[in-house]
Design a protein around this motif. Structure first.
Motif, PDB file in Angstrom:
ATOM      1  N   PRO A 148      13.533   3.755   5.487  1.00  8.70           N
ATOM      2  CA  PRO A 148      12.890   3.738   6.805  1.00  8.70           C
ATOM      3  C   PRO A 148      12.192   2.411   7.112  1.00  8.70           C
ATOM      4  O   PRO A 148      12.194   1.967   8.256  1.00  8.70           O
ATOM      5  CB  PRO A 148      11.880   4.891   6.744  1.00  8.70           C
ATOM      6  CG  PRO A 148      11.913   5.427   5.378  1.00  8.70           C
ATOM      7  CD  PRO A 148      13.093   4.888   4.663  1.00  8.70           C
ATOM      8  N   ALA A 149      11.620   1.773   6.082  1.00 10.32           N
ATOM      9  CA  ALA A 149      10.960   0.495   6.328  1.00 10.32           C
ATOM     10  C   ALA A 149      11.981  -0.576   6.703  1.00 10.32           C
ATOM     11  O   ALA A 149      11.679  -1.500   7.458  1.00 10.32           O
ATOM     12  CB  ALA A 149      10.172   0.058   5.099  1.00 10.32           C
ATOM     13  N   GLU A 195       3.097  -0.930  25.705  1.00  9.99           N
ATOM     14  CA  GLU A 195       2.071   0.093  25.931  1.00  9.99           C
ATOM     15  C   GLU A 195       1.017  -0.012  24.828  1.00  9.99           C
ATOM     16  O   GLU A 195       1.332  -0.199  23.665  1.00  9.99           O
ATOM     17  CB  GLU A 195       2.772   1.455  25.924  1.00  9.99           C
ATOM     18  CG  GLU A 195       1.941   2.607  25.478  1.00  9.99           C
ATOM     19  CD  GLU A 195       2.804   3.756  24.996  1.00  9.99           C
ATOM     20  OE1 GLU A 195       2.258   4.662  24.392  1.00  9.99           O
ATOM     21  OE2 GLU A 195       4.023   3.738  25.242  1.00  9.99           O
ATOM     22  N   ARG A 196      -0.243   0.048  25.200  1.00  8.73           N
ATOM     23  CA  ARG A 196      -1.286  -0.152  24.188  1.00  8.73           C
ATOM     24  C   ARG A 196      -2.131   1.095  24.029  1.00  8.73           C
ATOM     25  O   ARG A 196      -2.453   1.737  24.984  1.00  8.73           O
ATOM     26  CB  ARG A 196      -2.198  -1.316  24.579  1.00  8.73           C
ATOM     27  CG  ARG A 196      -1.504  -2.640  24.420  1.00  8.73           C
ATOM     28  CD  ARG A 196      -1.559  -3.131  22.986  1.00  8.73           C
ATOM     29  NE  ARG A 196      -0.735  -4.302  22.770  1.00  8.73           N
ATOM     30  CZ  ARG A 196       0.485  -4.235  22.252  1.00  8.73           C
ATOM     31  NH1 ARG A 196       0.983  -3.098  21.901  1.00  8.73           N
ATOM     32  NH2 ARG A 196       1.186  -5.328  22.079  1.00  8.73           N
ATOM     33  N   LEU A 236       7.813   0.104  22.019  1.00  7.19           N
ATOM     34  CA  LEU A 236       6.758   0.769  22.776  1.00  7.19           C
ATOM     35  C   LEU A 236       6.506   0.087  24.104  1.00  7.19           C
ATOM     36  O   LEU A 236       5.586   0.429  24.828  1.00  7.19           O
ATOM     37  CB  LEU A 236       5.478   0.829  21.939  1.00  7.19           C
ATOM     38  CG  LEU A 236       5.700   1.664  20.687  1.00  7.19           C
ATOM     39  CD1 LEU A 236       4.549   1.517  19.724  1.00  7.19           C
ATOM     40  CD2 LEU A 236       5.891   3.113  21.057  1.00  7.19           C
ATOM     41  N   HIS A 280      12.585   7.613   1.088  1.00  7.50           N
ATOM     42  CA  HIS A 280      11.403   7.899   1.896  1.00  7.50           C
ATOM     43  C   HIS A 280      10.555   6.685   2.200  1.00  7.50           C
ATOM     44  O   HIS A 280       9.619   6.762   2.984  1.00  7.50           O
ATOM     45  CB  HIS A 280      10.545   8.966   1.211  1.00  7.50           C
ATOM     46  CG  HIS A 280      11.258  10.272   1.058  1.00  7.50           C
ATOM     47  ND1 HIS A 280      11.724  10.997   2.134  1.00  7.50           N
ATOM     48  CD2 HIS A 280      11.631  10.969  -0.039  1.00  7.50           C
ATOM     49  CE1 HIS A 280      12.324  12.074   1.704  1.00  7.50           C
ATOM     50  NE2 HIS A 280      12.297  12.081   0.384  1.00  7.50           N
ATOM     51  N   LEU A 281      10.833   5.546   1.548  1.00  3.04           N
ATOM     52  CA  LEU A 281      10.044   4.351   1.854  1.00  3.04           C
ATOM     53  C   LEU A 281      10.923   3.154   2.228  1.00  3.04           C
ATOM     54  O   LEU A 281      10.859   2.651   3.350  1.00  3.04           O
ATOM     55  CB  LEU A 281       9.136   3.993   0.675  1.00  3.04           C
ATOM     56  CG  LEU A 281       8.345   2.691   0.845  1.00  3.04           C
ATOM     57  CD1 LEU A 281       7.496   2.740   2.102  1.00  3.04           C
ATOM     58  CD2 LEU A 281       7.470   2.424  -0.362  1.00  3.04           C
ATOM     59  N   GLN A 305      13.888   8.812  -4.447  1.00  2.00           N
ATOM     60  CA  GLN A 305      12.881   9.209  -3.452  1.00  2.00           C
ATOM     61  C   GLN A 305      12.240   7.983  -2.823  1.00  2.00           C
ATOM     62  O   GLN A 305      11.990   7.940  -1.623  1.00  2.00           O
ATOM     63  CB  GLN A 305      11.803  10.064  -4.114  1.00  2.00           C
ATOM     64  CG  GLN A 305      12.259  11.473  -4.433  1.00  2.00           C
ATOM     65  CD  GLN A 305      11.173  12.256  -5.138  1.00  2.00           C
ATOM     66  OE1 GLN A 305      10.407  11.708  -5.942  1.00  2.00           O
ATOM     67  NE2 GLN A 305      11.087  13.539  -4.839  1.00  2.00           N
ATOM     68  N   GLY A 335       0.827  -1.208   0.000  1.00  2.00           N
ATOM     69  CA  GLY A 335       0.000   0.000   0.000  1.00  2.00           C
ATOM     70  C   GLY A 335       0.861   1.257   0.000  1.00  2.00           C
ATOM     71  O   GLY A 335       0.557   2.227  -0.702  1.00  2.00           O
ATOM     72  N   LEU A 336       1.952   1.227   0.785  1.00  2.00           N
ATOM     73  CA  LEU A 336       2.836   2.388   0.830  1.00  2.00           C
ATOM     74  C   LEU A 336       3.568   2.552  -0.499  1.00  2.00           C
ATOM     75  O   LEU A 336       3.824   3.675  -0.941  1.00  2.00           O
ATOM     76  CB  LEU A 336       3.841   2.238   1.979  1.00  2.00           C
ATOM     77  CG  LEU A 336       3.235   2.119   3.375  1.00  2.00           C
ATOM     78  CD1 LEU A 336       4.314   2.096   4.436  1.00  2.00           C
ATOM     79  CD2 LEU A 336       2.267   3.254   3.650  1.00  2.00           C
ATOM     80  N   ARG A 394       9.572   6.360  18.486  1.00  2.00           N
ATOM     81  CA  ARG A 394       8.131   6.604  18.620  1.00  2.00           C
ATOM     82  C   ARG A 394       7.253   5.801  17.703  1.00  2.00           C
ATOM     83  O   ARG A 394       6.065   5.668  17.929  1.00  2.00           O
ATOM     84  CB  ARG A 394       7.845   8.096  18.414  1.00  2.00           C
ATOM     85  CG  ARG A 394       7.661   8.790  19.728  1.00  2.00           C
ATOM     86  CD  ARG A 394       7.292  10.217  19.514  1.00  2.00           C
ATOM     87  NE  ARG A 394       5.862  10.450  19.645  1.00  2.00           N
ATOM     88  CZ  ARG A 394       5.321  11.653  19.492  1.00  2.00           C
ATOM     89  NH1 ARG A 394       6.077  12.668  19.192  1.00  2.00           N
ATOM     90  NH2 ARG A 394       4.023  11.804  19.624  1.00  2.00           N
ATOM     91  N   TRP A 395       7.837   5.290  16.602  1.00  2.00           N
ATOM     92  CA  TRP A 395       6.931   4.725  15.629  1.00  2.00           C
ATOM     93  C   TRP A 395       6.865   3.220  15.609  1.00  2.00           C
ATOM     94  O   TRP A 395       5.896   2.652  15.131  1.00  2.00           O
ATOM     95  CB  TRP A 395       7.221   5.267  14.238  1.00  2.00           C
ATOM     96  CG  TRP A 395       8.533   4.880  13.631  1.00  2.00           C
ATOM     97  CD1 TRP A 395       9.715   5.542  13.772  1.00  2.00           C
ATOM     98  CD2 TRP A 395       8.788   3.765  12.804  1.00  2.00           C
ATOM     99  NE1 TRP A 395      10.689   4.911  13.073  1.00  2.00           N
ATOM    100  CE2 TRP A 395      10.160   3.806  12.459  1.00  2.00           C
ATOM    101  CE3 TRP A 395       8.005   2.721  12.297  1.00  2.00           C
ATOM    102  CZ2 TRP A 395      10.757   2.858  11.643  1.00  2.00           C
ATOM    103  CZ3 TRP A 395       8.606   1.774  11.489  1.00  2.00           C
ATOM    104  CH2 TRP A 395       9.976   1.845  11.172  1.00  2.00           C
ATOM    105  N   ASP A 409       2.257   1.847  -3.349  1.00  2.00           N
ATOM    106  CA  ASP A 409       1.264   2.470  -4.226  1.00  2.00           C
ATOM    107  C   ASP A 409       1.242   3.988  -4.026  1.00  2.00           C
ATOM    108  O   ASP A 409       1.093   4.747  -4.982  1.00  2.00           O
ATOM    109  CB  ASP A 409      -0.129   1.899  -3.967  1.00  2.00           C
ATOM    110  CG  ASP A 409      -0.340   0.565  -4.681  1.00  2.00           C
ATOM    111  OD1 ASP A 409       0.487   0.233  -5.551  1.00  2.00           O
ATOM    112  OD2 ASP A 409      -1.320  -0.132  -4.373  1.00  2.00           O
ATOM    113  N   VAL A 410       1.367   4.418  -2.775  1.00  2.00           N
ATOM    114  CA  VAL A 410       1.398   5.860  -2.507  1.00  2.00           C
ATOM    115  C   VAL A 410       2.567   6.498  -3.248  1.00  2.00           C
ATOM    116  O   VAL A 410       2.416   7.542  -3.900  1.00  2.00           O
ATOM    117  CB  VAL A 410       1.516   6.128  -0.989  1.00  2.00           C
ATOM    118  CG1 VAL A 410       1.726   7.612  -0.726  1.00  2.00           C
ATOM    119  CG2 VAL A 410       0.284   5.631  -0.268  1.00  2.00           C
ATOM    120  N   MET A 411       3.740   5.854  -3.197  1.00  2.00           N
ATOM    121  CA  MET A 411       4.916   6.401  -3.884  1.00  2.00           C
ATOM    122  C   MET A 411       4.694   6.421  -5.401  1.00  2.00           C
ATOM    123  O   MET A 411       5.072   7.379  -6.073  1.00  2.00           O
ATOM    124  CB  MET A 411       6.170   5.575  -3.564  1.00  2.00           C
ATOM    125  CG  MET A 411       6.565   5.579  -2.104  1.00  2.00           C
ATOM    126  SD  MET A 411       6.644   7.202  -1.360  1.00  2.00           S
ATOM    127  CE  MET A 411       8.361   7.579  -1.445  1.00  2.00           C
TER     128      MET A 411
END
Ligand SMILES: Nc1ncnc2c1ncn2[C@@H]1O[C@H](COP(=O)(O)OP(=O)(O)OP(=O)(O)O)[C@@H](O)[C@H]1O
Ligand SMILES: [Mg+2]
Lengths: 263, 284
Positions: free
Chosen positions: B194-195, B283-284, B280, B190-191, B186, B172-173, B274-275, B175-177
């Protein structure tokens, strides 16, 4: 003879479109669809009839096998491709980058177009305000509810001020209360921006509430079997759902959908 | 009929969010670990004395500490040598693993060409090629041989994780690109990158501890007189039956390994803070 009526050029034109997937599935057969500026068109049909396929082809995310398509800003004869950002797409999933904040997710299309963060800031802030997320610039997607994520996704699709907004069952994963609220907000947004929308849905009620034209599709092979206009005036709010007019349209569309399922 | 005005019994009011102080958190987190360690050392000390175990078999902790203090400069020099080799090999593995991963994901054919050899490198036991490598670099440059061997062990997890990470970007991401006509660069910046980051960081953690193991094993294989690291201290002390010093070196090695693990974990937590779900803390 020349046509004297002041006909507007369609924003999107699909003519005789076929789509055959590599595995032999005929997803679309002889699809004709014109969408005019300012329209809100719903594509309605049983699962697997090719709604997503049609939308992906419209967005340029999939290739068609035969036929012609004219996208906004595109000119096949002159070999001009549509510019990025002419078409906005809201997917069934929010499809947000988990490592980017709400602000940066919405900024992404502008960033890819080469706009600096400071130059884009005003536009991004404005669109976030419009979708009701003014206070959430620095939140990350995982910190948001499903409805809020969808709003971010809509904001991202609108931030480039697209001529055409494509939406593929964007609210399917939301609960009814959120869905009704966000549908109404979408209508307001659509009116305010004067954009053109193609909206894919499974829901008869949703399509009648939102659109001024409902295109019903049948499966195997995917094709259009009829369309129904909804001439009720906008703005429409929750009271529209209680009118005779609404009920009558729902009945008509259901009837057409039943025929689509049987054919 | 129920009496709707009857009050429910009072329940003690809880504070909505308990926010413990920093000190309390640190104590809560490390307290049990330290307590368990101390208890273990105490039982060890007492049982060695009570059962009269020979110091050549299992010296009491007190004797190990004495040895550690007595031979401190010697042990620290050995640690510096081992640490230098390990860290250099680890850094080389990170850089080469990421670059290799980038290369392999450029084209399916590049992957077909090179991937089987990367696996061959991985499954060949390092101990088996160690003598060869030592001969190649020459006995006057054993440190280089050790570094190459440690790198060989640490390289593969880095490579494999990078490759997997770069391929893991969500459809899906992507597809956004595609929709926004992102260029190849890019899309990568940008994808894909980081992924891939969580995978790369996991690779780095595995690879860091493997670099320590690789460095030590290589030193063992390289053998007498040629090196001066912690592994050699263990071998040397063993032949001299200085068992407390063996233990001292062993402890320093473990602490060094832990420190590296902790450091890479810190970097991971910082970068994914944070992501990413893994950071995390439930924590929920
Ligand atoms: N990548 C693909 N490869 C092969 N066949 C596909 C592919 N994607 C879709 N199809 C097939 O094409 C047809 C239309 O699929 P599409 O996803 O467009 O349907 P849809 O109307 O969006 O359905 P739904 O309402 O369930 O989302 C289906 O029969 C499906 O199995
Ligand atoms: Mg679909």
């Amino acid at each position: 003879m020349t046509d004297m009526s002041p006909k507007l050029q369609p924003v999107m034109r699909m003519q005789n479109l076929d789509k055959v997937y590599p595995n032999g599935t005929v997803a679309l057969k002889n699809l004709f669809l014109d969408v005019h500026p300012g329209e809100f068109v719903s594509l309605l049909g049983p699962s697997g009839c090719g709604k997503s396929t049609a939308l992906k082809i419209a967005a340029g995310l999939a290739e068609h096998s035969a036929g012609r398509i004219q996208r906004p800003g595109e000119d096949e004869a002159k070999g001009i491709r549509a510019r990025a950002g002419e078409i906005g797409f809201v997917f069934q999933e929010p499809n947000l980058m988990p490592w980017l904040s709400v602000f940066d997710n919405v900024y992404l299309p502008l960033k890819l177009a080469g706009l600096s963060r400071t130059d884009a800031a005003a536009d991004v802030a404005a669109i976030l305000e419009t979708v009701g997320l003014a206070g959430f610039h620095d939140s990350y997607p995982r910190e948001l509810s499903g409805g809020m994520k969808m709003r971010v996704s809509i904001a991202r699709a609108l931030v480039t001020k697209p001529k055409l907004l494509l939406m593929d069952e964007p609210f399917a994963a939301l609960d009814e209360i959120t869905r009704n609220k966000i549908s109404q907000d979408l209508l307001e947004l659509w009116q305010a921006t004067g954009s053109t929308v193609i909206f894919v849905t499974h829901s008869v009620f949703e399509s009648v509430f939102l659109s001024n034209r409902i295109v019903v599709m049948a499966a195997r092979p995917g094709r259009i079997i009829g369309e129904i206009g909804v001439d009720a005036p906008y703005p429409r709010d929750a009271s529209f759902r209680l009118t005779q007019d609404y009920a009558a349209h729902c009945r008509d569309v259901s009837g057409l959908l039943t025929r689509a399922m049987e054919s | 009929m129920a009496d709707e005005t009857a009050a429910l019994p009072e329940t003690p009011q809880k504070r909505l969010v308990e926010r413990p102080s920093r000190l309390t958190t640190v104590l809560r987190e490390t307290g049990p670990t330290v307590a368990a360690g101390l208890a273990f050392v105490l039982i060890w000390e007492i049982s060695v004395h009570a059962l009269g175990v020979s110091k050549f078999v299992l010296p009491p902790p007190s004797m190990i500490v004495v040895s550690m203090v007595g031979d401190f400069p010697y042990l620290m020099k050995a640690l510096a040598y081992t640490a230098g080799i390990t860290v250099a090999a680890f850094a080389a593995a990170v850089v080469s693993g990421i670059l290799g991963g980038l290369l392999l994901t450029q084209h399916k054919d590049v992957e077909r060409m090179l991937w089987p050899y990367a696996i061959a490198l991985q499954v060949t036991p390092m101990v088996a090629i160690a003598p060869l490598v030592i001969i190649w670099v020459g006995l006057d440059r054993v440190w280089l041989g050790l570094m190459i061997l440690a790198w060989l062990v640490a390289f593969f997890p880095m490579l494999a994780n990078t490759v997997q990470g770069l391929k893991s970007a969500d459809r899906g991401l992507q597809d956004v690109m595609t929709l926004y006509q992102a260029s190849r660069w890019q899309r990568f910046r940008h994808l894909q990158l980081p992924a891939a980051l969580p995978y790369i960081l996991t690779g780095a953690r595995i690879s860091s501890s493997l670099a320590v193991i690789g460095g030590v094993v290589a030193e063992f294989v390289a053998g007498s007189g040629s090196s001066t690291g912690l592994a050699w201290v263990i071998v040397e002390s063993g032949t001299m039956l200085d068992v407390p010093r063996m233990f001292a070196a062993l402890f320093i090695l473990s602490i060094f390994g832990l420190a590296i693990w902790w450091l890479t974990s810190m970097v991971q937590a910082r970068l994914l803070s944070r992501w990413h779900e893994s950071e995390l803390g439930g924590e929920r």
